[in-house]
Design an enzyme around this catalytic site. Structure first.
Site, mmCIF file in Angstrom:
data_model
loop_
_atom_site.group_PDB
_atom_site.id
_atom_site.type_symbol
_atom_site.label_atom_id
_atom_site.label_comp_id
_atom_site.label_asym_id
_atom_site.label_seq_id
_atom_site.Cartn_x
_atom_site.Cartn_y
_atom_site.Cartn_z
ATOM 1 N N LYS A 94 -58.275 -60.339 24.696
ATOM 2 C CA LYS A 94 -58.201 -60.963 23.373
ATOM 3 C C LYS A 94 -58.111 -62.477 23.561
ATOM 4 O O LYS A 94 -57.468 -62.953 24.517
ATOM 5 C CB LYS A 94 -56.961 -60.429 22.648
ATOM 6 C CG LYS A 94 -56.856 -60.825 21.179
ATOM 7 C CD LYS A 94 -55.618 -60.179 20.557
ATOM 8 C CE LYS A 94 -55.481 -60.491 19.076
ATOM 9 N NZ LYS A 94 -54.310 -59.805 18.480
ATOM 10 N N SER A 169 -55.416 -57.438 14.351
ATOM 11 C CA SER A 169 -56.209 -58.599 14.716
ATOM 12 C C SER A 169 -56.953 -58.447 16.046
ATOM 13 O O SER A 169 -57.844 -59.241 16.334
ATOM 14 C CB SER A 169 -55.292 -59.819 14.810
ATOM 15 O OG SER A 169 -54.349 -59.633 15.853
ATOM 16 N N SER A 193 -51.334 -54.967 15.487
ATOM 17 C CA SER A 193 -52.650 -55.534 15.800
ATOM 18 C C SER A 193 -53.394 -54.885 16.955
ATOM 19 O O SER A 193 -54.547 -55.216 17.205
ATOM 20 C CB SER A 193 -52.520 -57.035 16.075
ATOM 21 O OG SER A 193 -52.447 -57.740 14.855
#
Ligand SMILES: [Zn+2]
Lengths: 502, 486
Positions: A94, A169, A193
């Site tokens: 990420k 996310s 997330s």
């Protein structure tokens, strides 16, 4: 234009689609070489990254660096010390995890092109175990969102259904795994997330106990809630990834000095005698019937495996979203103060001097959701409001954590709940911020309490994946994985992640 | 109605003192905390506030802070909490300062001033001692039109010592500051140098009619860079406030900056007083938990503090209380004195030399005592030479001056400079023989066994040699020369 590197062998592509253990074994034996795995990964990324249906999974990739790392691994083969548990395994990160050699943007304009001069502890651990970093995945800006639509670099599409969001996310990381680019990716959690996008994309997502994994190098959102998590194709893959990144880190004062068990040993442990709690607050009357139905099937599977399912209650559950949306923005408003245009990232000069520079830089650098949360967080910490909001929220947070302690003290080994209230929604479908916040309604409480939790695919609703959540006591990752392995095996064939787009 | 005069008002002062802890590394990272390195060289991801970096508490800083708190008679809490103080400033890299707020390290201490000035002692309460980190430095005059930022100092460990408003004059404020400096220096907590910025003072001052119990509205004076400036700033600000009150006006609570050149305070243009710092507990650091036994041990290990040392010096070295006071005004001088006194066995001489020659030379050279060229052992040697009459007092002063310049031991200096008394046997024998010949009756009585004449004869030899003869050697040689050639 650069010449396209040769396509990877069919063998490497097949290995990339298979279990991590197989890939690692082949590489250790010399039956496969890391560079081929890297090629296979980039081939797949190119395949889903081109044209009008591009998934937009990565913010940046580093084919050159990955190939170089792969070559070094090959050179290392045959030396005294064996290659690690992720030898030659392509991994995606990420984009809020500090990485050398590639930008770390957090999905924000304010960090466009920013390259960290140091590397996160989790990345060092991955590399030390032979993982090859292929790229940095798309995300909601500063991890604020549940759909990856809040990225300054455009939304990511769900590989299962490209009209839909991958969740967020950590949507880019979930999509990278679901699309078969990598078997393993790192995401981060503040309120769900990792688990929510795992559920939306039909993959496994793990949020460890707060303190289990170092946060050093994870760009902070809500420091008391943040944890790095893993997304994997299977429970086993995820367990291997978790084991590699877990452990105390002297660079993170909130990391815990607790021994890291061998999670994958839980694979064949069996579930006889295990007590599964079914918290009523997570199965409300209005729950999407498709999700309720898949959860009931999962609970039936547990009973068949010899586990006991017990109705339990976590009475303060309904406060978790309001509490979360006070504490996380409060911490974020402070954590994001460093993005001021002074030392790195975007700087917009202003005729209004220093304050003008601050205002213009932040106004242009931050997207609307980040701005909203910084304002919200600033407000709840302000003199005159602190007691009513932040302090009250902290008090309620301790009650939420106490709920978990009580239920686990009552003899419950793990809790089982739906991961999300709905399957993946369409891009642009959720316009109201508060409605979007409700995506985390079943996940945020684990972050507030600091307990480990994971999402496992349990079925689908007309082809859209549905995830079931397993929550365990603090540092109870082993029993959590045991429950996940059992469920995965019992439900095998119900939903094969990543095969919808093939 | 009589006019209210300034004498009818009293000054009420409380001080906030920021002290840099004497650690090798910064408070939350392993960068050097040294002063004076080239700009932005002592920096790392943590103190640059790079995305993702996290603080790790320096335990030596905690120990020094606890030491300071105990030296100031505070109660050290077993649990204290770091908090973020949020505000934007270019030299504050994180956009917040890690400090302590509602759960500070220590509270409720005190110290007593006035004893040094031989006045009635005044007890000043210490409200709290808390830990925090320093910000960087904004450099406005290096580049035209732009401000440069040096972050070497960012993250250096500090303590803030907040006093109660217990002082009633600028002189008391000055005495408080000197005592704080003395205590922290003795405790080995800090270099406490205002010049190097390791001690900074903000003063809160208000005025009220004598006898009033309610405090007046205070102002905070910043930008004072010496103790005497603090005193002058307080007097100036007090005068301003009293004038305001006398004319029927009111004092508004604000920050004042001291303008040393003009000798006046003026309102700060920054809106600092309206800042809302949005304090909240620092989530990156767990609460600071200190074991009661550990706190007690730190307390036991605190080096001797000035008060105790004054008393001990009087007892142990039989020096006068005023001498002891002078010596203990600095930890370094009293330690230097003790080393000289012990090695020379001459405490009185040690006092005179340390407070006289040494003090003057150190001041003139503008160095720290521990960098001073003359080490205590060498000064002790010089005192022994003086006592043994190896050198004259005048010669000793000349030798000392050379020692300050060269750092050489006194014996070597004396030899090189020809300042040592002559101990050459033949030269001495010549002088002795002449004295015996010139004083036949004394010589005869001496030869007959009147040994008390030894001193008289040696004195005559010394006189003849114009002080350059080594009296020890003369004493040895005299009997055999008197007996005559065997
Ligand atoms: Zn540093």
């Amino acid at each position: 234009m650069k010449a396209q590197p040769a396509r990877a062998s069919a063998a490497a592509a097949k290995l990339l689609a298979g279990p991590l253990t197989e890939c690692v074994a082949c590489i250790r034996e010399g039956a496969a070489i890391p560079a081929d795995m890297v090629s296979a990964s980039f081939d797949r990324a190119d395949e889903v990254g081109a044209g009008k249906d591009a998934l937009n999974i990565f913010i940046s990739t580093d084919r050159e660096g990955a190939t170089e790392s792969a070559k070094q691994l090959t050179a290392h083969l045959g030396r005294a010390e064996p290659l690690g548990n992720l030898a030659g395994v392509p991994v995606a990160l990420k984009d809020n995890i500090a990485t050398l050699g590639m930008p770390t943007t957090c999905g924000s304009r304010i960090l466009e092109g920013y390259v960290s001069p140091y590397e996160a502890t989790v990345v060092r651990r991955l590399r030390a175990n032979g993982a090859v970093i292929v790229g940095k995945t798309n995300m909601d800006e500063f991890a604020m969102g549940s759909s990856t639509e809040n990225s300054a670099y455009g939304p990511t599409r769900n590989p299962v259904d490209i009209r839909r969001v991958p969740g967020g996310s950590s949507g880019g990381s979930a999509a990278a795994v679901a699309a078969g680019i990598v078997r393993l990716a790192l995401g981060s959690e503040t309120g769900g997330s990792v688990r929510q996008p795992a559920s939306f994309c039909g993959v496994v997502g793990v949020k460890p106990t707060y303190g289990r994994v170092s946060r050093y190098g994870l760009v902070a959102f809500g420091s008391s809630l943040d944890q790095v998590g893993v997304l994997g194709r299977t429970v086993e893959d995820a367990s291997i990834g978790m084991e590699v990144i877990s452990g105390c880190d002297p660079l993170d004062s909130t990391s815990a000095d607790v021994p890291v068990p061998r999670y994958e040993l839980e694979k064949n442990a069996g579930l006889k005698g295990l007590v599964i709690g079914k918290p009523r607050e997570y199965f409300p009357d209005g729950l999407d019937p498709r999700i309720a139905q898949e959860c009931e099937r999962a609970l039936d599977a547990y009973r068949e495996l010899g586990a006991t399912v017990r109705d339990v209650s976590l009475p303060h559950t309904s406060y978790s979203i309001p509490v979360y949306y006070i504490i996380a923005p409060a911490e974020a408003s402070s954590n994001l103060a460093r993005f001021d245009g002074v030392r790195y990232g975007l700087r917009v000069l202003s005729e209004r001097g220093l304050n003008g520079m601050y205002e213009e830089t932040r106004a242009r650098g931050f997207g609307p959701e980040v701005t909203r949360r910084v304002l919200l967080g600033t407000y709840v910490l302000s003199a005159g409001y602190y007691d009513a909001y932040y302090k009250k929220a902290q008090a309620v947070r301790t009650l939420i954590a106490q709920d978990f302690r009580d239920v686990f003290a009552s003899g419950v080994d793990v809790l089982f709940t739906p991961t999300t209230p709905t399957p993946a929604f369409e891009l642009g479908a959720v316009k109201d911020a508060y409605e979007m916040y409700l995506s985390d309604i079943f996940t945020a409480s684990a972050n507030l309490a600091g307990v480990p939790a994971m999402s496992v695919p349990i079925g689908d609703a007309a082809g859209l994946p549905i995830g079931g959540q397993i929550i365990a006591p603090h540092f109870g990752e082993s029993v959590m994985f045991r429950a996940a392995f059992g469920l995965e095996r019992a439900l095998a064939g119900n939903f094969v992640p990543g095969e919808q787009d093939a | 109605m009589t006019a209210v005069t300034e004498r009818e008002y009293e000054m009420v002062v409380g001080l906030e003192v920021h002290v840099q802890l004497k650690t090798r590394t910064k408070a939350f990272c392993s960068c050097s905390a040294d002063f004076g390195a080239p700009p932005n060289t002592n920096v790392c991801p943590v103190c640059l506030a790079l995305p993702g970096a996290l603080p790790v508490l320096n335990h030596h800083a905690v120990e020094l802070a606890v030491r300071a708190a105990i030296a100031l008679e505070c109660k050290v809490h077993e649990t204290s909490v770091f908090a973020r103080k949020n505000y934007f400033y270019p030299d504050l890299p994180k956009g917040y300062q890690i400090s302590q707020y509602d759960k500070p390290l220590a509270e409720k201490g005190w110290l007593t001033i006035g004893e040094l000035e031989n006045k009635t002692p005044v007890r000043v309460g210490i409200t709290r001692v808390h830990m925090e980190e320093d910000a960087g430095k904004s450099v406005h005059d290096r580049y035209n039109g732009v401000t440069a930022i040096d972050l070497n100092r960012a993250g250096v460990p500090l303590i803030e010592i907040v006093s109660e408003p217990d002082m009633r004059s600028s002189a008391e404020a000055g005495a408080y500051l000197r005592l704080i400096k003395q205590i922290l220096s003795y405790a080995g907590v800090s270099d406490v140098s205002m010049e190097e910025g390791s001690l900074r003072v903000d003063a809160n001052v208000s005025a009220r009619l004598r006898g009033a119990t309610k405090l007046g509205t205070k102002t905070e004076i910043k930008n004072v860079n010496s103790f005497s400036a603090v005193e002058r700033a307080l007097d100036s600000e007090f005068t301003r406030q009293v004038a305001l009150l006398k004319s029927g006006g009111t004092v508004s609570q604000q920050t004042m900056l001291w303008d040393g050149a003009r000798g006046e305070t003026r309102p700060s243009r920054s809106k600092e007083e309206s800042h809302d710092y949005r304090y909240f507990p620092e989530p990156d650091l767990p609460p600071l938990a200190l074991d009661a036994e550990w706190i007690a041990r730190v307390g036991r290990e605190i080096p001797e503090l000035p008060d105790a040392r004054r008393k001990r010096l009087v007892d142990e070295y039989k020096i006068t209380p005023p001498d002891a006071e002078l010596l203990t005004s600095s930890a370094g001088f009293s330690e230097y004195f003790e080393a000289v006194a012990r090695a020379s066995l001459d405490p009185k001489g040690a006092v005179n030399w340390v407070m006289g020659e040494v003090s003057a030379a150190v001041n003139a050279a503008g160095v720290h005592l521990d960098e001073f060229a003359v080490r205590p052992a060498d000064l002790a040697e010089l005192l022994r030479m003086l006592r043994d009459d190896v050198v004259s007092h005048t010669a000793a002063k000349r030798i000392f001056a050379r020692m300050v310049e060269t750092g050489k031991p006194p014996v070597q200096v004396a030899a090189e400079e020809g300042l040592q008394k002559v101990d050459d046997d033949s030269a001495l024998a010549g002088w002795i023989d002449e004295v015996l010949a010139e004083n036949p009756s004394e010589a005869a009585r001496y030869r007959a066994g009147e040994t008390k004449l030894q001193g008289v004869l040696v004195g005559l030899v010394m006189k003849k040699s114009k002080g350059s003869a080594d009296p020890k050697k003369v004493n040895q040689l005299l009997p055999e020369r008197a007996r005559g050639p065997s």
